[in-house]
Every structure is written in C-alpha cells, then in structure tokens.
Design a protein around this motif. Structure first.
Motif, PDB file in Angstrom:
ATOM      1  N   TRP A 206       0.799  -1.228   0.000  1.00  0.00           N
ATOM      2  CA  TRP A 206       0.000   0.000   0.000  1.00  0.00           C
ATOM      3  C   TRP A 206       0.826   1.269   0.000  1.00  0.00           C
ATOM      4  O   TRP A 206       0.292   2.342  -0.227  1.00  0.00           O
ATOM      5  N   MET A 207       2.107   1.181   0.311  1.00  0.00           N
ATOM      6  CA  MET A 207       3.017   2.334   0.378  1.00  0.00           C
ATOM      7  C   MET A 207       2.447   3.454   1.264  1.00  0.00           C
ATOM      8  O   MET A 207       2.308   4.600   0.855  1.00  0.00           O
ATOM      9  N   VAL A 208       2.104   3.099   2.491  1.00  0.00           N
ATOM     10  CA  VAL A 208       1.588   4.074   3.449  1.00  0.00           C
ATOM     11  C   VAL A 208       2.729   4.932   3.977  1.00  0.00           C
ATOM     12  O   VAL A 208       2.622   6.156   4.054  1.00  0.00           O
ATOM     13  N   PHE A 209       3.829   4.310   4.337  1.00  0.00           N
ATOM     14  CA  PHE A 209       5.003   5.019   4.832  1.00  0.00           C
ATOM     15  C   PHE A 209       6.085   4.997   3.763  1.00  0.00           C
ATOM     16  O   PHE A 209       6.054   4.181   2.849  1.00  0.00           O
ATOM     17  N   ALA A 210       7.048   5.887   3.896  1.00  0.00           N
ATOM     18  CA  ALA A 210       8.149   5.950   2.935  1.00  0.00           C
ATOM     19  C   ALA A 210       8.919   4.635   2.939  1.00  0.00           C
ATOM     20  O   ALA A 210       9.049   3.973   3.966  1.00  0.00           O
ATOM     21  N   ASP A 211       9.430   4.278   1.776  1.00  0.00           N
ATOM     22  CA  ASP A 211      10.172   3.028   1.652  1.00  0.00           C
ATOM     23  C   ASP A 211      11.655   3.286   1.906  1.00  0.00           C
ATOM     24  O   ASP A 211      12.452   3.389   0.983  1.00  0.00           O
ATOM     25  N   ASP A 212      11.998   3.429   3.182  1.00  0.00           N
ATOM     26  CA  ASP A 212      13.395   3.608   3.549  1.00  0.00           C
ATOM     27  C   ASP A 212      13.738   2.659   4.689  1.00  0.00           C
ATOM     28  O   ASP A 212      12.889   1.925   5.178  1.00  0.00           O
ATOM     29  N   GLU A 213      14.986   2.652   5.091  1.00  0.00           N
ATOM     30  CA  GLU A 213      15.457   1.703   6.094  1.00  0.00           C
ATOM     31  C   GLU A 213      14.785   1.920   7.451  1.00  0.00           C
ATOM     32  O   GLU A 213      14.479   0.963   8.157  1.00  0.00           O
ATOM     33  N   ASP A 214      14.566   3.169   7.807  1.00  0.00           N
ATOM     34  CA  ASP A 214      13.979   3.457   9.117  1.00  0.00           C
ATOM     35  C   ASP A 214      12.549   2.950   9.231  1.00  0.00           C
ATOM     36  O   ASP A 214      12.170   2.353  10.241  1.00  0.00           O
ATOM     37  N   SER A 215      11.751   3.175   8.197  1.00  0.00           N
ATOM     38  CA  SER A 215      10.367   2.705   8.275  1.00  0.00           C
ATOM     39  C   SER A 215      10.303   1.184   8.248  1.00  0.00           C
ATOM     40  O   SER A 215       9.478   0.580   8.930  1.00  0.00           O
ATOM     41  N   ARG A 216      11.178   0.549   7.467  1.00  0.00           N
ATOM     42  CA  ARG A 216      11.207  -0.918   7.463  1.00  0.00           C
ATOM     43  C   ARG A 216      11.590  -1.468   8.830  1.00  0.00           C
ATOM     44  O   ARG A 216      10.991  -2.421   9.314  1.00  0.00           O
ATOM     45  N   MET A 217      12.583  -0.836   9.455  1.00  0.00           N
ATOM     46  CA  MET A 217      13.005  -1.284  10.773  1.00  0.00           C
ATOM     47  C   MET A 217      11.875  -1.113  11.785  1.00  0.00           C
ATOM     48  O   MET A 217      11.611  -2.011  12.591  1.00  0.00           O
ATOM     49  N   LEU A 218      11.193   0.013  11.742  1.00  0.00           N
ATOM     50  CA  LEU A 218      10.098   0.253  12.688  1.00  0.00           C
ATOM     51  C   LEU A 218       8.930  -0.707  12.464  1.00  0.00           C
ATOM     52  O   LEU A 218       8.299  -1.156  13.421  1.00  0.00           O
TER      53      LEU A 218
END
Length: 112
Positions: A71-83
């Motif tokens: 759905w790409m709700v949050f940005a696709d970066d390392e921080d959001s993936r980690m969270l």
C-alpha cells in the motif's frame, strides 16, 4: 485514506496474532493432558511447536512490512522498514504474553 485502512488492517493483524498464539497454547495444553505415551506426547508437542514457528512467527513479524510494501503508506526507507519489523516483533511478544496468561488455569478453577 490509506492510513485508516492500514490502521484497520493492523488491528485485524494484531487480533489474528493473538488468536494464533492462543490456539497454540490451547492445543499444547490439550496435548499435555492427553493420555498418550510420553514419547508420542512429546513428539506431537514438538511437531505442534514447529508448526507454530513455521506459520505464526513469520506472519507476525513480516506482515506489517508486507502491507506497507503493497500500500506504500510510509516511505520506503530503512527506518520505516526497521520500525515496521519492530512493530511486528512487539505485536508477537504482546500476543504471546497475553495468550500465555489467558491459557493458564486460574487458582479458582483448580480442584484439590
């Protein structure tokens, strides 16, 4: 609008994690009470644990990341993936703790 759908799916996901853990503890308790031989009972208990590890744990940890990827709700970066992975691990830990606590027999239900 995507964030509302994401929040609703995460709530359903948290409940599914709870049901998966609760089901594991209920079936494991039933296997312990069963009048099978000790070797058979232990083999079934270990097999049930392997099924739990293979199905519930990956679902619980990776589902929020998968939903965000779709759905790409949050940005696709390392921080959001980690969270999102930490959210999955925290949800699994909370579901395991509440499922374990509710599967134990209370002191009132014990017959002496």
């Amino acid at each position: 609008m995507k964030i509302i759908g994401f929040a609703f799916v995460i709530l359903l996901y948290a409940y599914a994690c709870y049901l998966g853990v609760r089901g594991y503890f209920l079936v494991a308790a039933k296997l312990r009470r069963n009048a099978l031989g000790s070797v058979t009972r232990n083999a079934l208990t270990y097999a049930w644990f392997l099924v739990f590890i293979a199905l519930v744990v990956p679902f619980a940890i990776f589902f929020p990341l998968w939903v965000n990827t779709e759905w790409m709700v949050f940005a696709d970066d390392e921080d959001s993936r980690m969270l999102l992975l930490l959210l999955g691990a925290a949800c699994l830990a909370l579901a395991a703790w509440t499922g374990w606590r509710r599967s134990r027999p209370s002191a009132d239900s014990l017959v002496y």
